[in-house]
Design a protein around this motif. Structure first.
Motif, PDB file in Angstrom:
ATOM      1  N   GLU A 132       0.811  -1.218   0.000  1.00  0.00           N
ATOM      2  CA  GLU A 132       0.000   0.000   0.000  1.00  0.00           C
ATOM      3  C   GLU A 132       0.845   1.269   0.000  1.00  0.00           C
ATOM      4  O   GLU A 132       0.358   2.347  -0.344  1.00  0.00           O
ATOM      5  N   ARG A 133       2.107   1.163   0.368  1.00  0.00           N
ATOM      6  CA  ARG A 133       2.940   2.371   0.538  1.00  0.00           C
ATOM      7  C   ARG A 133       3.027   3.241  -0.710  1.00  0.00           C
ATOM      8  O   ARG A 133       2.911   4.473  -0.599  1.00  0.00           O
ATOM      9  N   PRO A 134       3.190   2.667  -1.915  1.00  0.00           N
ATOM     10  CA  PRO A 134       3.207   3.539  -3.104  1.00  0.00           C
ATOM     11  C   PRO A 134       1.876   4.258  -3.340  1.00  0.00           C
ATOM     12  O   PRO A 134       1.863   5.384  -3.852  1.00  0.00           O
ATOM     13  N   TYR A 135       0.769   3.611  -2.951  1.00  0.00           N
ATOM     14  CA  TYR A 135      -0.540   4.259  -3.080  1.00  0.00           C
ATOM     15  C   TYR A 135      -0.661   5.423  -2.100  1.00  0.00           C
ATOM     16  O   TYR A 135      -1.223   6.475  -2.434  1.00  0.00           O
ATOM     17  N   VAL A 136      -0.138   5.235  -0.898  1.00  0.00           N
ATOM     18  CA  VAL A 136      -0.142   6.317   0.087  1.00  0.00           C
ATOM     19  C   VAL A 136       0.706   7.487  -0.419  1.00  0.00           C
ATOM     20  O   VAL A 136       0.310   8.660  -0.306  1.00  0.00           O
ATOM     21  N   ALA A 137       1.859   7.172  -0.997  1.00  0.00           N
ATOM     22  CA  ALA A 137       2.740   8.216  -1.528  1.00  0.00           C
ATOM     23  C   ALA A 137       2.069   8.987  -2.660  1.00  0.00           C
ATOM     24  O   ALA A 137       2.178  10.226  -2.743  1.00  0.00           O
ATOM     25  N   LEU A 138       1.359   8.262  -3.540  1.00  0.00           N
ATOM     26  CA  LEU A 138       0.653   8.926  -4.644  1.00  0.00           C
ATOM     27  C   LEU A 138      -0.459   9.808  -4.106  1.00  0.00           C
ATOM     28  O   LEU A 138      -0.633  10.958  -4.547  1.00  0.00           O
ATOM     29  N   LEU A 139      -1.202   9.299  -3.130  1.00  0.00           N
ATOM     30  CA  LEU A 139      -2.267  10.109  -2.540  1.00  0.00           C
ATOM     31  C   LEU A 139      -1.695  11.365  -1.893  1.00  0.00           C
ATOM     32  O   LEU A 139      -2.274  12.455  -2.041  1.00  0.00           O
ATOM     33  N   GLU A 140      -0.598  11.233  -1.193  1.00  0.00           N
ATOM     34  CA  GLU A 140      -0.002  12.412  -0.555  1.00  0.00           C
ATOM     35  C   GLU A 140       0.407  13.437  -1.600  1.00  0.00           C
ATOM     36  O   GLU A 140       0.267  14.646  -1.390  1.00  0.00           O
TER      37      GLU A 140
END
Length: 249
Positions: A102-110
């Motif tokens: 999930e970390r890349p998705y969190v980074a994209l959302l940020e």
């Protein structure tokens, strides 16, 4: 005539769109990716009732770095054509299907939250259950207050946090048959509420085998009014005013 606060208009057949728009005062048309954003932009140029939001839906594989940068560049170029960043968020349902990082998705959302802050635009969020806590953390970190959690579901703790921060939710027609959504309506202030269809997503209950379009929001308003102890027209006026103000329509 209500405002549909969240609809994927680009997923409908082009010939169906004029009739569909007759059922709404306006619609907030969200996007899935760059191609979807380009289609949504064209629809907003063709129909005055269509207000565009540009983003990347999280329930799909991540874009490549080049695709991501192209989307962000395009959104900056068309910032004056949109009312919000969206739809963006975290892949809750994709995560139920398979193990993903999930970390890349969190980074994209940020990065999208930073863009919304940069462009001074609201953000339309796909964030349910435990994902909503992560999203609240990011919104607070970047001090972005104009947040719309569409088709929201979550526990009492995150609901209280969202209310405290003044984040909006939008209610779908599943409020007519889902006890969980009725409880959410009971807890959440109507002053922070909108209605949506998330069309063309299909619904069950009284809408089984019926095309999702703005007319079914009338049923959502009736449920909200009943729960809040208001006349239907009063609930409709409040929710329309909320949407108009939030999206600066």
């Amino acid at each position: 005539m209500l405002i549909d606060a969240h609809i994927h208009l680009d997923k409908y057949k082009e010939n169906d769109i004029p009739t569909l728009l007759e059922e709404a005062e306006r619609v907030i048309a969200v996007s899935m990716n760059l191609l979807s954003s380009e289609k949504t932009l064209k629809l907003s140029k063709a129909y005055a009732k269509v207000k565009a939001a540009f983003g990347f839906h999280p329930e799909q594989p991540l874009p490549s770095e080049a695709e991501e940068n192209a989307l962000f560049d395009w959104i900056r170029q068309h910032a004056h054509d949109m009312v919000a960043i969206g739809e963006v968020g975290l892949p809750y349902y994709l995560r139920q299907e398979k193990a993903i990082d999930e970390r890349p998705y969190v980074a994209l959302l940020e990065r999208f939250i930073g863009l919304a802050k940069e462009l001074n635009k609201p953000i339309v969020l796909h964030a349910v259950y435990e994902d909503a806590t992560i999203v609240c953390d990011l919104l607070e970190k970047h001090q972005l207050t104009k947040a719309h959690f569409h088709w929201f579901k979550g526990d009492a703790t995150v609901i209280e946090r969202m209310i405290h921060n003044g984040y909006f939710i939008s209610v779908t027609p599943d409020c007519t048959y889902e006890a969980e959504i009725k409880q959410l309506i009971k807890k959440y202030p109507i002053e922070l509420m909108m209605v949506e269809t998330d069309g063309p997503w299909p619904f069950e209950g009284p809408f089984d085998n019926k095309r999702t379009s703005p007319w079914i929001m009338d049923h959502s308003i009736e449920v909200i009014a009943s729960i809040k102890g208001l006349a239907t027209h009063e609930a409709a006026q409040i929710i329309t005013r909320n949407t108009t103000t939030f999206y600066n329509l």
